[in-house]
Write an enzyme that holds these catalytic residues in place. Structure first.
Site, PDB file in Angstrom:
ATOM      1  CB  SER A  44      -0.916   0.011   1.228  1.00  0.00           C
ATOM      2  OG  SER A  44      -1.657  -1.181   1.327  1.00  0.00           O
ATOM      3  CE1 TYR A 133      -1.265  -5.154   4.491  1.00  0.00           C
ATOM      4  CE2 TYR A 133      -0.892  -4.872   2.138  1.00  0.00           C
ATOM      5  CZ  TYR A 133      -1.054  -4.330   3.388  1.00  0.00           C
ATOM      6  OH  TYR A 133      -1.009  -2.969   3.551  1.00  0.00           O
ATOM      7  CE  LYS A 161       2.056  -4.481   6.204  1.00  0.00           C
ATOM      8  NZ  LYS A 161       1.987  -3.573   5.044  1.00  0.00           N
ATOM      9  N   GLY A 185       1.574  -4.556  11.542  1.00  0.00           N
ATOM     10  CA  GLY A 185       1.427  -3.675  10.396  1.00  0.00           C
ATOM     11  C   GLY A 185       1.030  -2.250  10.709  1.00  0.00           C
ATOM     12  CG  ASP A 187       4.185   2.302  10.753  1.00  0.00           C
ATOM     13  OD1 ASP A 187       3.746   1.194  10.393  1.00  0.00           O
ATOM     14  OD2 ASP A 187       4.835   3.034   9.997  1.00  0.00           O
ATOM     15  CD  GLU A 188      -1.138   3.593  13.613  1.00  0.00           C
ATOM     16  OE1 GLU A 188      -2.282   3.592  13.130  1.00  0.00           O
ATOM     17  OE2 GLU A 188      -0.109   3.429  12.928  1.00  0.00           O
ATOM     18  CB  ILE A 202       5.671  -4.743   7.305  1.00  0.00           C
ATOM     19  CG1 ILE A 202       6.422  -6.086   7.325  1.00  0.00           C
ATOM     20  CG2 ILE A 202       5.684  -4.134   5.910  1.00  0.00           C
ATOM     21  CD1 ILE A 202       5.728  -7.193   6.536  1.00  0.00           C
TER      22      ILE A 202
END
Length: 289
Positions: A44, A133, A161, A185, A187-188, A202
């Site tokens: 993405s 995913y 993921k 998957g 980040d936060e 990732i």
């Protein structure tokens, strides 16, 4: 295959063509500056679903050449066009990608049997391994424990993921499948994934903030959760500002400030307003990027 993987951005020019020089610079920046452990290509964050099949192949080839075996590579080949997914999977496999990944087929209300057949077809035709995913917020496909269990019976499906906030499901998956690879998957939410026992992560912001993310991993594994939370707070302050400004355009502008030819976003996404340039420079200074 464990560790921190950048969901690689792709630089485009104003006509939507891939900037080869910029893509090579971005690969080097991830490896040499952000110290990432691997690259997740054509996901993405690479604006994959707006690219032609030829552009996707171009990106796979350039990245493979530039990395030249330095770090593991995962090729995201998912598409609701199964023939395209298979063709891209074969191409990436021929280039030496360590594993494939494929988003669950989306838009139409596919049954689980259809989703299962989709993965099995890609695996049969390519001979490679596969990371599912799972990103239900964008695909509308929220798989159950029983469905993951059915998919994971295939030894070629080596993991997932997991871009989902269902941490109960994540904990259950980790406990039931200790030998499958699970990548966080979001980040936060990295710290919650690490505490839950993920093998890696990732994410798109690792293109600019990989070093901090790796610190979260290391501190959690040492049991220093207070220190890890402090870094996650800093990361989330950054992520909040990036999201406010527009994630992909902002990440590319930050990379430009750092001297990487990161190009622009692909239409119909909109480039960052030039009046925001000072805000980008302030972000770089404030967060010591």
């Amino acid at each position: 295959m464990k560790g921190l993987f950048s969901a690689l951005l792709v630089p485009f020019d104003e006509k939507g063509q891939v900037l080869e020089k910029g893509l090579r610079e971005l690969v080097r920046y991830n490896i040499e500056v952000q110290k990432i452990d691997g690259l997740y290509v054509n996901g993405s964050s690479g604006e994959n679903f707006m690219m032609s099949k030829e552009q996707k192949k171009q990106v796979f080839k350039i990245v493979s050449e530039e990395v030249n075996g330095e770090v593991p590579l995962i090729a995201q080949v998912g598409s609701i066009n199964i023939d395209e997914a298979i063709e891209l999977g074969k191409y990436a496999t021929e280039l030496g990608y360590d594993s494939l990944s494929a988003v669950t087929p989306f838009y139409y209300k596919f049954s689980f049997q259809e989703i299962k057949a989709y993965y099995e077809s890609i695996l049969k035709e390519t001979g490679n391994t596969m990371l599912i995913y799972a990103i239900p917020s964008l695909t509308g496909v929220a798989m159950s424990m029983e469905q993951f269990d059915a998919l994971f019976q295939n030894e070629k499906i080596i993991g997932v993921k997991f871009t989902d906030s269902n941490f109960f499901l994540l904990e259950r998956l980790r406990r039931r499948f200790p030998h499958k690879l699970i990548y966080s998957g979001f980040d936060e939410m990295l710290i919650y994934g690490v505490v839950s026992g993920v093998d890696g992560a990732i994410g798109s912001t690792y293109n600019i903030n990989g070093q901090r993310a790796k610190q979260i991993f290391d501190l959690c594994h040492k049991g220093q959760l207070k220190e890890a939370y402090a870094i996650q707070h800093t990361c989330n302050d950054l992520i909040e500002r990036v999201l406010d400004l527009g994630i992909f355009a902002t990440l590319k502008e930050i990379l430009k400030v750092k001297g990487v030819e990161a190009g622009t976003v692909k239409s119909p996404m909109q480039a960052l307003d030039e009046s925001k340039r000072s805000e980008i420079e302030a972000l770089v200074r404030t967060f010591d990027l």
